[in-house]
Design a protein around this motif. Structure first.
Motif, PDB file in Angstrom:
ATOM      1  N   SER A  64       0.847  -1.203   0.000  1.00 59.27           N
ATOM      2  CA  SER A  64       0.000   0.000   0.000  1.00 59.27           C
ATOM      3  C   SER A  64       0.874   1.241   0.000  1.00 59.27           C
ATOM      4  O   SER A  64       1.974   1.251   0.534  1.00 59.27           O
ATOM      5  N   GLY A  65       0.362   2.287  -0.636  1.00 57.02           N
ATOM      6  CA  GLY A  65       1.128   3.503  -0.797  1.00 57.02           C
ATOM      7  C   GLY A  65       2.131   3.356  -1.929  1.00 57.02           C
ATOM      8  O   GLY A  65       2.145   2.351  -2.651  1.00 57.02           O
ATOM      9  N   ASN A  66       2.960   4.377  -2.077  1.00 59.96           N
ATOM     10  CA  ASN A  66       3.965   4.378  -3.147  1.00 59.96           C
ATOM     11  C   ASN A  66       5.269   4.953  -2.611  1.00 59.96           C
ATOM     12  O   ASN A  66       5.259   5.833  -1.742  1.00 59.96           O
ATOM     13  N   ALA A  67       6.382   4.460  -3.146  1.00 59.09           N
ATOM     14  CA  ALA A  67       7.685   4.888  -2.663  1.00 59.09           C
ATOM     15  C   ALA A  67       8.688   5.016  -3.797  1.00 59.09           C
ATOM     16  O   ALA A  67       8.631   4.281  -4.780  1.00 59.09           O
ATOM     17  N   GLN A  68       9.589   5.959  -3.608  1.00 58.55           N
ATOM     18  CA  GLN A  68      10.760   6.106  -4.466  1.00 58.55           C
ATOM     19  C   GLN A  68      11.882   5.362  -3.747  1.00 58.55           C
ATOM     20  O   GLN A  68      12.270   5.722  -2.632  1.00 58.55           O
ATOM     21  N   VAL A  69      12.373   4.296  -4.351  1.00 55.03           N
ATOM     22  CA  VAL A  69      13.397   3.453  -3.743  1.00 55.03           C
ATOM     23  C   VAL A  69      14.732   3.758  -4.415  1.00 55.03           C
ATOM     24  O   VAL A  69      14.827   3.783  -5.643  1.00 55.03           O
ATOM     25  N   VAL A  70      15.749   3.998  -3.590  1.00 51.10           N
ATOM     26  CA  VAL A  70      17.072   4.334  -4.106  1.00 51.10           C
ATOM     27  C   VAL A  70      18.065   3.275  -3.628  1.00 51.10           C
ATOM     28  O   VAL A  70      18.119   2.944  -2.446  1.00 51.10           O
ATOM     29  N   LEU A  71      18.837   2.751  -4.582  1.00 44.73           N
ATOM     30  CA  LEU A  71      19.866   1.758  -4.313  1.00 44.73           C
ATOM     31  C   LEU A  71      21.216   2.324  -4.728  1.00 44.73           C
ATOM     32  O   LEU A  71      21.307   3.029  -5.740  1.00 44.73           O
ATOM     33  N   THR A  84      24.069   4.146  -8.833  1.00 44.15           N
ATOM     34  CA  THR A  84      22.829   4.412  -8.116  1.00 44.15           C
ATOM     35  C   THR A  84      21.657   4.104  -9.035  1.00 44.15           C
ATOM     36  O   THR A  84      21.653   4.524 -10.194  1.00 44.15           O
ATOM     37  N   ASP A  85      20.684   3.352  -8.526  1.00 41.72           N
ATOM     38  CA  ASP A  85      19.454   3.050  -9.259  1.00 41.72           C
ATOM     39  C   ASP A  85      18.262   3.592  -8.482  1.00 41.72           C
ATOM     40  O   ASP A  85      18.274   3.603  -7.246  1.00 41.72           O
ATOM     41  N   VAL A  86      17.239   4.025  -9.209  1.00 39.47           N
ATOM     42  CA  VAL A  86      15.996   4.500  -8.610  1.00 39.47           C
ATOM     43  C   VAL A  86      14.851   3.682  -9.187  1.00 39.47           C
ATOM     44  O   VAL A  86      14.748   3.518 -10.402  1.00 39.47           O
ATOM     45  N   LEU A  87      14.000   3.179  -8.299  1.00 42.67           N
ATOM     46  CA  LEU A  87      12.810   2.433  -8.709  1.00 42.67           C
ATOM     47  C   LEU A  87      11.605   3.046  -8.013  1.00 42.67           C
ATOM     48  O   LEU A  87      11.724   3.595  -6.921  1.00 42.67           O
ATOM     49  N   TYR A  88      10.450   2.919  -8.639  1.00 46.88           N
ATOM     50  CA  TYR A  88       9.206   3.386  -8.055  1.00 46.88           C
ATOM     51  C   TYR A  88       8.345   2.161  -7.792  1.00 46.88           C
ATOM     52  O   TYR A  88       8.041   1.413  -8.713  1.00 46.88           O
ATOM     53  N   MET A  89       8.000   1.966  -6.524  1.00 44.77           N
ATOM     54  CA  MET A  89       7.308   0.749  -6.099  1.00 44.77           C
ATOM     55  C   MET A  89       6.049   1.110  -5.333  1.00 44.77           C
ATOM     56  O   MET A  89       5.961   2.176  -4.737  1.00 44.77           O
ATOM     57  N   GLY A  90       5.100   0.196  -5.335  1.00 43.43           N
ATOM     58  CA  GLY A  90       3.903   0.378  -4.525  1.00 43.43           C
ATOM     59  C   GLY A  90       2.656   0.010  -5.282  1.00 43.43           C
ATOM     60  O   GLY A  90       2.686  -0.765  -6.244  1.00 43.43           O
ATOM     61  N   GLU A  91       1.553   0.601  -4.866  1.00 41.75           N
ATOM     62  CA  GLU A  91       0.257   0.291  -5.468  1.00 41.75           C
ATOM     63  C   GLU A  91       0.256   0.508  -6.971  1.00 41.75           C
ATOM     64  O   GLU A  91      -0.367  -0.249  -7.716  1.00 41.75           O
ATOM     65  N   GLU A  92       0.950   1.542  -7.423  1.00 42.17           N
ATOM     66  CA  GLU A  92       0.957   1.874  -8.851  1.00 42.17           C
ATOM     67  C   GLU A  92       1.927   1.013  -9.644  1.00 42.17           C
ATOM     68  O   GLU A  92       1.854   0.965 -10.868  1.00 42.17           O
ATOM     69  N   ASN A  93       2.859   0.366  -8.961  1.00 44.19           N
ATOM     70  CA  ASN A  93       3.840  -0.495  -9.622  1.00 44.19           C
ATOM     71  C   ASN A  93       4.149  -1.664  -8.690  1.00 44.19           C
ATOM     72  O   ASN A  93       5.151  -1.645  -7.972  1.00 44.19           O
ATOM     73  N   PRO A  94       3.288  -2.699  -8.687  1.00 45.74           N
ATOM     74  CA  PRO A  94       3.459  -3.806  -7.749  1.00 45.74           C
ATOM     75  C   PRO A  94       4.592  -4.743  -8.160  1.00 45.74           C
ATOM     76  O   PRO A  94       4.415  -5.628  -8.989  1.00 45.74           O
ATOM     77  N   ILE A  95       5.755  -4.497  -7.572  1.00 51.41           N
ATOM     78  CA  ILE A  95       6.920  -5.343  -7.845  1.00 51.41           C
ATOM     79  C   ILE A  95       7.543  -5.783  -6.527  1.00 51.41           C
ATOM     80  O   ILE A  95       7.302  -5.193  -5.472  1.00 51.41           O
ATOM     81  N   VAL A  96       8.344  -6.827  -6.620  1.00 49.80           N
ATOM     82  CA  VAL A  96       9.163  -7.298  -5.516  1.00 49.80           C
ATOM     83  C   VAL A  96      10.609  -7.017  -5.910  1.00 49.80           C
ATOM     84  O   VAL A  96      11.001  -7.246  -7.054  1.00 49.80           O
ATOM     85  N   LEU A  97      11.393  -6.519  -4.957  1.00 45.25           N
ATOM     86  CA  LEU A  97      12.758  -6.093  -5.237  1.00 45.25           C
ATOM     87  C   LEU A  97      13.736  -6.841  -4.341  1.00 45.25           C
ATOM     88  O   LEU A  97      13.633  -6.767  -3.109  1.00 45.25           O
ATOM     89  N   LEU A  98      14.684  -7.554  -4.942  1.00 41.64           N
ATOM     90  CA  LEU A  98      15.759  -8.196  -4.193  1.00 41.64           C
ATOM     91  C   LEU A  98      16.926  -7.217  -4.092  1.00 41.64           C
ATOM     92  O   LEU A  98      17.434  -6.743  -5.110  1.00 41.64           O
ATOM     93  N   ILE A  99      17.337  -6.937  -2.862  1.00 38.72           N
ATOM     94  CA  ILE A  99      18.469  -6.037  -2.604  1.00 38.72           C
ATOM     95  C   ILE A  99      19.588  -6.868  -1.996  1.00 38.72           C
ATOM     96  O   ILE A  99      19.479  -7.345  -0.863  1.00 38.72           O
ATOM     97  N   PRO A 100      20.676  -7.079  -2.745  1.00 37.06           N
ATOM     98  CA  PRO A 100      21.761  -7.917  -2.230  1.00 37.06           C
ATOM     99  C   PRO A 100      22.569  -7.226  -1.133  1.00 37.06           C
ATOM    100  O   PRO A 100      22.610  -5.985  -1.057  1.00 37.06           O
ATOM    101  N   LYS A 101      23.202  -8.039  -0.321  1.00 37.39           N
ATOM    102  CA  LYS A 101      24.101  -7.515   0.711  1.00 37.39           C
ATOM    103  C   LYS A 101      25.143  -6.601   0.069  1.00 37.39           C
ATOM    104  O   LYS A 101      25.570  -6.836  -1.060  1.00 37.39           O
TER     105      LYS A 101
END
Length: 151
Positions: A64-71, A84-101
Motif C-alpha cells: 500500500s502507498g507508493n515509494a521512491q526506492v534508491v539503491l 545508483t538506481d531509482v525504482l518506483y514501487m507500490g500500489e501503482e507499480n506492484p513489484i518485488v525487489l531483491l536487494i543484495p548484501k
C-alpha cells in the motif's frame, strides 16, 4: 541495473471479490535463505535512508502507498560499484525487489497516504549484533537529490 538486484513484477488475479497475488516462492531463488518477515509503515514524505548489510539480503514489497526506492552499490568488487538506481514501487507499480548484501538502500514515501513495506530477509535480526550499517540520507558518497523534479 545494479549487479545482483532482481525485480519481479507481480501478477494480480482480479475478480469481483478483489485480487490475489503471490509475493514470492522459495523455488524462484530470490533469497538464498528465508529467515524473517517484517512490516513497517511510514507517513507521506518520510525518507528512510540509507542502510546496508554485510551478510543479509532483503526482499522488499510495498502493498500500500507508493515509494521512491534508491539503491547504491557499495561493493568494491562489483561491476556496478558506485552505481545508483531509482525504482518506483507500490500500489501503482506492484513489484518485488531483491536487494543484495552490500547495496545501500532507502526510500521516500510519495503521495498523500502512508506507505507500508513488507520485507523478507535472509538472516534474522540480532539486536545484540545488528547487521545494519547506517549512512545519512544526504551523504556525499551517494549524493542523491531526494526532491521531486517537476517536469
Amino acid at each position: 541495473m545494479i549487479e545482483g538486484v532482481k525485480v519481479k513484477r507481480l501478477t494480480k488475479h482480479c475478480d469481483d471479490r478483489g485480487f490475489f497475488a503471490e509475493i514470492f516462492r522459495d523455488s524462484e531463488g530470490l533469497l538464498e535463505s528465508f529467515a524473517q518477515a517484517s512490516v513497517s509503515m511510514s507517513y507521506p514524505g518520510v525518507i528512510k535512508a540509507f542502510h546496508y548489510h554485510d551478510h543479509q539480503d532483503d526482499l522488499w514489497y510495498f502493498p500500500s502507498g507508493n515509494a521512491q526506492v534508491v539503491l547504491h552499490d557499495l561493493r568494491e568488487g562489483s561491476a556496478t560499484f558506485g552505481t545508483t538506481d531509482v525504482l518506483y514501487m507500490g500500489e501503482e507499480n506492484p513489484i518485488v525487489l531483491l536487494i543484495p548484501k552490500g547495496v545501500a538502500h532507502g526510500y521516500r514515501v510519495l503521495g498523500n497516504t502512508p506507505a507500508t513495506i513488507v520485507y523478507f530477509t535472509s538472516t534474522e535480526y540480532d539486536p545484540k549484533n545488528p547487521d545494519e550499517k547506517r549512512i545519512p540520507f544526504d551523504d556525499m558518497r551517494i549524493s542523491f537529490d531526494w526532491t521531486t523534479k517537476n517536469r
